[in-house]
Design a protein around this motif. Structure first.
Motif, short mmCIF file in Angstrom:
data_model
loop_
_atom_site.label_atom_id
_atom_site.label_comp_id
_atom_site.label_asym_id
_atom_site.label_seq_id
_atom_site.Cartn_x
_atom_site.Cartn_y
_atom_site.Cartn_z
N PRO A 34 0.83 -1.21 0.00
CA PRO A 34 0.00 0.00 0.00
C PRO A 34 0.86 1.26 0.00
N GLY A 35 0.31 2.30 -0.57
CA GLY A 35 1.03 3.58 -0.62
C GLY A 35 0.64 4.35 -1.86
N SER A 36 1.25 5.52 -2.04
CA SER A 36 0.99 6.36 -3.21
C SER A 36 2.18 6.25 -4.17
N TYR A 37 1.88 6.22 -5.46
CA TYR A 37 2.90 6.01 -6.49
C TYR A 37 2.62 6.97 -7.65
N GLU A 38 3.69 7.56 -8.16
CA GLU A 38 3.60 8.38 -9.36
C GLU A 38 4.66 7.92 -10.33
N PHE A 39 4.27 7.68 -11.57
CA PHE A 39 5.23 7.14 -12.54
C PHE A 39 4.88 7.62 -13.95
N ASN A 40 5.87 7.57 -14.83
CA ASN A 40 5.74 8.05 -16.20
C ASN A 40 6.10 6.94 -17.18
N ASP A 41 5.44 6.95 -18.32
CA ASP A 41 5.80 6.00 -19.37
C ASP A 41 5.50 6.62 -20.73
N LEU A 42 5.95 5.93 -21.77
CA LEU A 42 5.78 6.40 -23.14
C LEU A 42 5.39 5.21 -24.01
N VAL A 43 4.36 5.42 -24.85
CA VAL A 43 3.91 4.39 -25.78
C VAL A 43 4.09 4.91 -27.20
N VAL A 44 4.79 4.14 -28.02
CA VAL A 44 4.97 4.46 -29.44
C VAL A 44 4.31 3.34 -30.25
N THR A 45 3.40 3.72 -31.14
CA THR A 45 2.64 2.74 -31.91
C THR A 45 2.75 3.07 -33.38
N TYR A 46 2.93 2.01 -34.18
CA TYR A 46 2.91 2.18 -35.64
C TYR A 46 1.90 1.20 -36.23
N LEU A 47 0.91 1.74 -36.92
CA LEU A 47 -0.12 0.93 -37.55
C LEU A 47 0.17 0.84 -39.04
N VAL A 48 0.41 -0.37 -39.52
CA VAL A 48 0.65 -0.60 -40.94
C VAL A 48 -0.70 -0.75 -41.63
N GLY A 49 -0.95 0.01 -42.69
CA GLY A 49 -2.23 0.00 -43.39
C GLY A 49 -2.72 -1.40 -43.70
N ALA A 50 -3.95 -1.68 -43.30
CA ALA A 50 -4.48 -3.05 -43.39
C ALA A 50 -4.78 -3.47 -44.81
N GLN A 51 -4.67 -2.58 -45.80
CA GLN A 51 -4.87 -3.01 -47.18
C GLN A 51 -3.67 -3.79 -47.72
N ARG A 52 -2.57 -3.80 -46.96
CA ARG A 52 -1.36 -4.49 -47.42
C ARG A 52 -1.42 -5.97 -47.07
N ARG A 53 -0.66 -6.74 -47.78
CA ARG A 53 -0.67 -8.19 -47.55
C ARG A 53 -0.22 -8.52 -46.13
N ALA A 54 0.79 -7.81 -45.65
CA ALA A 54 1.23 -7.97 -44.25
C ALA A 54 0.95 -6.65 -43.54
N ASN A 55 0.14 -6.70 -42.47
CA ASN A 55 -0.25 -5.47 -41.79
C ASN A 55 -0.42 -5.75 -40.31
N GLY A 56 -0.70 -4.71 -39.56
CA GLY A 56 -0.92 -4.86 -38.12
C GLY A 56 -0.43 -3.65 -37.36
N GLN A 57 -0.58 -3.73 -36.06
CA GLN A 57 -0.17 -2.63 -35.18
C GLN A 57 0.93 -3.10 -34.25
N LEU A 58 2.03 -2.35 -34.20
CA LEU A 58 3.17 -2.64 -33.35
C LEU A 58 3.26 -1.55 -32.29
N SER A 59 3.36 -1.94 -31.02
CA SER A 59 3.41 -0.97 -29.93
C SER A 59 4.57 -1.28 -29.00
N LEU A 60 5.26 -0.23 -28.57
CA LEU A 60 6.34 -0.35 -27.59
C LEU A 60 6.03 0.55 -26.42
N LEU A 61 5.99 -0.02 -25.22
CA LEU A 61 5.77 0.71 -23.97
C LEU A 61 7.04 0.64 -23.14
N VAL A 62 7.57 1.79 -22.75
CA VAL A 62 8.76 1.84 -21.90
C VAL A 62 8.54 2.91 -20.83
N GLY A 63 9.13 2.68 -19.65
CA GLY A 63 9.04 3.69 -18.61
C GLY A 63 8.93 3.10 -17.23
#
Length: 777
Positions: free
Chosen positions: A627-656
């Motif tokens: 128990p206790g109080s917590y303050e923290f920061n993070d960053l999310v970077v996401t790249y979405l590849v257009g789904a009309q392509r043969r290979a597509n999808g969303q890639l996300s990186l979370l760090v912090g």
């Protein structure tokens, strides 16, 4: 004089609420007047009397672009083969002149599309001739599956019908050059993608493009009785390699992409229909199922236990727009298993409903889901159908059920009653579930409604000298959603539940304003959930809190940068206090997104989070945050590849940071690799590593779905999952054949295994063969 932060916050809430109420009531007259002018213009397009074009013309437009289309009656049914070789295509002129929504709003479509709107006593038909200057090898058509998300990223021809002509509800259908089908219902401009009516589409080819013929039975639609019918109708052509969306009736750019057919208020007017009168509309769909089950977690365990069963679903059209449904001994063996998720929060995850009986008419039963939608599951759900027939992670048999859905004038009605059986393995009592929902249209695109739910376990008689336990639970509430102009929504609700011994602090309410235009956006939201608010046929993720949320968005379209379609700058704060007015959660976030002309999207989101833990939090097995109080920061970077392509999808990186430690997480979602138009696989999952002073852990989750389409009506799929947190591997293999429209044959294999050393591998397994047959009278 010093003023406390909470006093300032309370003053802000009171002022915001008063301002919102003033804006609501001051905006009603202006919005209603504007909507009335729009409706009047739409109704009278093509002539002062609004009767539309006279034969042989099939469409007229006025100076503002409002269109009226005349349907043509056939003397005999259309032969559905995609060839467009019947005489009617030579004698009746087609509709054309589609208008771009994106990328060049208001300009003519770059490829020609010709459409015929036809009907007979049983069906309404649409035939389209889609010209394309590119060879077929450059068309984007890579999916046969029904209701596939990937279909949005194909070349498609689609349509919507506003059968009540109320500019807020409708039915949407679209298909691609392979004949794959997608359909969904629109209820108050909110989509229900789980609506699955009976209809058919057949594609074809010609020198210079592709064709399609669509047949939709009138029995699959709901509409008003009477002569002189007027429907709203929208047509759409998507040319995906150009990222171009074009419509018969102009749709503004801010309602981008797939949302255009949902905006039924922009549709053209369809006249000339002579609809069937009072005819019998009865559907009966019996099924038989054979299965073998193994379950080593039961006591006593079962192994390869054979079983068989039967049941029936029936539908009776009381009127063309009011339908009664009945089900006996309902079976959901063909439903795909849930996708497992990594949960690093203190709260439960809400999994989606997938069972057909509960999905039909779902939009009408939705409560407090207006105002542009609630994007987070922290908003309670008063009625959540997954609480019926599922208990302690196990399926509870449904004995029988009934449902009434439809409209009576401006009033939408939904009533549901389900009775489940007792089930020892799930430790579930025989229980009755009742839901009643009413919603009335007000103004042009607004609504008010109410809901009542009741859950009554049929508890066994009390022992002598003991009082019988009362396990019942009732919930009730009222909600309202006001839609002003094109992009401003104001909504709210009040709900309360009755549970024996827990009557105090058992209410929840919300007020929300959402301005969601193309260039600017602003959301203000205030939500309260009481400590004892617990609708037992609903879903409540979190209790005993007050939430204040605000966000602002700026989305310019830089004309000087050819390769960028839109930038988005957004920021906001989510502020949650507990019942004691103590800050419990605060999330401050920013968001920058760049949508490129090739439909890829880059997103960068920084977060600052504050969490107050009143008790220990076991974030992973053996890793406990004190128990206790917590303050923290993070960053999310996401790249979405257009789904009309043969290979597509969303890639996300979370760090912090994560509480008083660190987190690194890599996620793949919505990914698809199309090997051929018939065969594809969809990888997904997350690799998450957390370092804390109290211990470290890795929570990995891997998923793989594969699909093979023998045709647009026959599929085989496999879904494999491995969750490292509990070392559990599961598989679900399904074969589905729609051998006749609305009639299906299924073969399903499912198992679940524990991969930890020294424990039994197989935990449960099932092999199911099921067939149903639709009869229409």
């Amino acid at each position: 004089m010093c003023t406390s932060p909470h006093a300032v916050l309370n003053d802000f809430r009171a002022g915001a609420l008063a301002a919102a109420l003033w804006l609501v009531w001051s905006g009603i007259a202006a919005a209603d007047q504007a909507s009335d002018k729009q409706t009047q213009a739409r109704s009278t397009a093509g002539g002062a009397d609004g009767n539309g074009p006279s034969a042989p013309d099939v469409m007229t437009r006025d100076a503002l672009g409002h269109a009226v289309v005349r349907a043509t009656r056939l003397a005999e049914p259309l032969q559905l083969d995609g060839r467009l070789d019947e005489a009617v295509f030579q004698t009746v002129p087609p509709l054309s002149d589609f208008i771009q929504q994106v990328p060049d709003e208001g300009k003519p479509a770059t490829e020609k599309t010709e459409v015929w709107v036809l009907y007979d006593a049983n069906n309404i038909y649409l035939a389209a001739k889609c010209w394309d200057s590119a060879p077929e090898s450059e068309w984007i058509a890579n999916d046969y599956r029904r209701d596939s998300f990937q279909m949005k990223q194909n070349d498609t021809f689609g349509l919507s019908f506003d059968t009540f002509y109320d500019h807020r509800n409708g039915f949407v259908f679209y298909t691609n050059p392979l004949g794959a089908r997608v359909d969904y219902a629109v209820v108050d401009e909110t989509t229900n993608f789980d609506w699955n009516p009976v209809w058919d589409a057949r594609p074809g080819r010609f020198e210079g493009g592709w064709t399609v013929e669509i047949a939709i039975p009138f029995k699959s639609l709901r509409y008003l009785k009477g002569e002189g019918q007027r429907w709203g109708m929208q047509l759409r052509r998507v040319i995906r390699r150009k990222n171009e969306w074009a419509y018969l009736a102009r749709v503004p750019r801010w309602a981008e992409g797939p949302n255009g057919l949902t905006r039924v208020q922009y549709a053209a007017t369809l006249v000339g229909l002579e609809l069937p009168g009072d005819t019998t509309n009865i559907e009966v769909k019996p099924y038989v199922v054979a299965r073998t089950d193994s379950d080593y977690l039961r006591t006593p365990a079962i192994r390869n236990d054979p079983d068989g069963d039967f049941g029936v679903d029936a539908k009776y059209g009381i009127t063309p727009n009011l339908t009664a449904d009945f089900t006996y001994n309902t079976d959901f063996a063909q439903v795909e298993v849930d996708e497992q998720q990594v949960n690093l929060t203190r709260f439960s995850i809400q999994f989606p409903e997938k069972r057909d009986f509960f999905l039909e008419g779902k939009g009408l039963f939705d409560f407090a889901r207006g105002g542009g939608g609630n994007s987070t599951s922290i908003v309670p759900t008063v009625f959540f159908s997954r609480r019926i027939g599922l208990e302690n992670g196990r399926v509870v048999p449904v004995l029988f059920g009934s449902r009434l859905t439809g409209k009576m004038g401006r009033l939408g009605i939904g009533a549901l009653n389900i009775q489940t059986r007792e089930d020892e393995a799930a430790r579930a009592e025989s229980t009755n579930f009742t839901v009643i929902r009413v919603k009335s249209d007000v103004l042009r695109r607004s609504s008010v409604g109410a809901i009542f739910t009741n859950r009554t376990p049929l508890a066994p008689p009390a022992r002598p000298g003991e009082e019988r336990p009362d396990g019942s639970n009732q919930a009730y509430g009222a909600d309202a959603n006001f839609a002003f102009f094109d992009s401003w929504y104001v909504s709210g609700y009040y709900a309360k539940n009755n549970t024996p011994g827990q009557d105090e602090d058992s209410a929840s309410y919300q007020a929300k304003s959402n301005y969601n235009a193309d260039r600017y956006g602003l959301i203000l939201d205030y939500l309260v959930v009481g400590q004892n608010f617990n609708p037992e046929i609903g879903f409540v993720q979190r209790r005993d809190f007050k939430r204040t949320y605000g966000s602002a968005r700026f989305s310019p379209r830089p004309e000087s940068i050819d390769w960028v379609r839109k930038f988005t700058f957004e920021g906001g704060v989510d502020y949650i206090v507990n019942g004691s007015e103590q800050l419990e959660t605060r999330l401050q976030f920013g968001r920058f997104a760049s949508e490129f002309e090739n439909s890829d999207i880059l997103t960068i989101e920084p977060h600052n989070t504050y969490e107050l833990l009143a008790e220990p939090f076991e974030v992973s097995r053996g890793v406990i945050i004190p128990p206790g109080s917590y303050e923290f920061n993070d960053l999310v970077v996401t790249y979405l590849v257009g789904a009309q392509r043969r290979a597509n999808g969303q890639l996300s990186l979370l760090v912090g940071e994560f509480y008083d430690g660190t987190i690194t997480s890599f996620t793949i979602s919505s990914a698809r690799v199309g090997v051929t138009p018939r065969f594809s696989f969809e990888p997904g999952g997350a690799i998450t590593h957390v370092e804390l002073p109290y211990g470290s852990f890795t929570a990995n989750l891997f998923r793989l779905r594969t699909d093979y389409a023998f045709s647009a009506r026959m599929f085989a799929s496999a879904f494999l999952q491995y969750n490292q947190a509990d070392r559990r591997f599961s598989s679900n293999v399904r074969f589905r054949w729609e051998y006749k429209p609305g009639s299906e044959f299924f073969v399903v294999y499912t198992d679940e295994r524990d991969t930890r050393p020294g424990l039994r591998g197989l935990q449960n397994r099932a092999f199911v063969v099921k067939v149903n047959r639709l009869f229409r009278f």
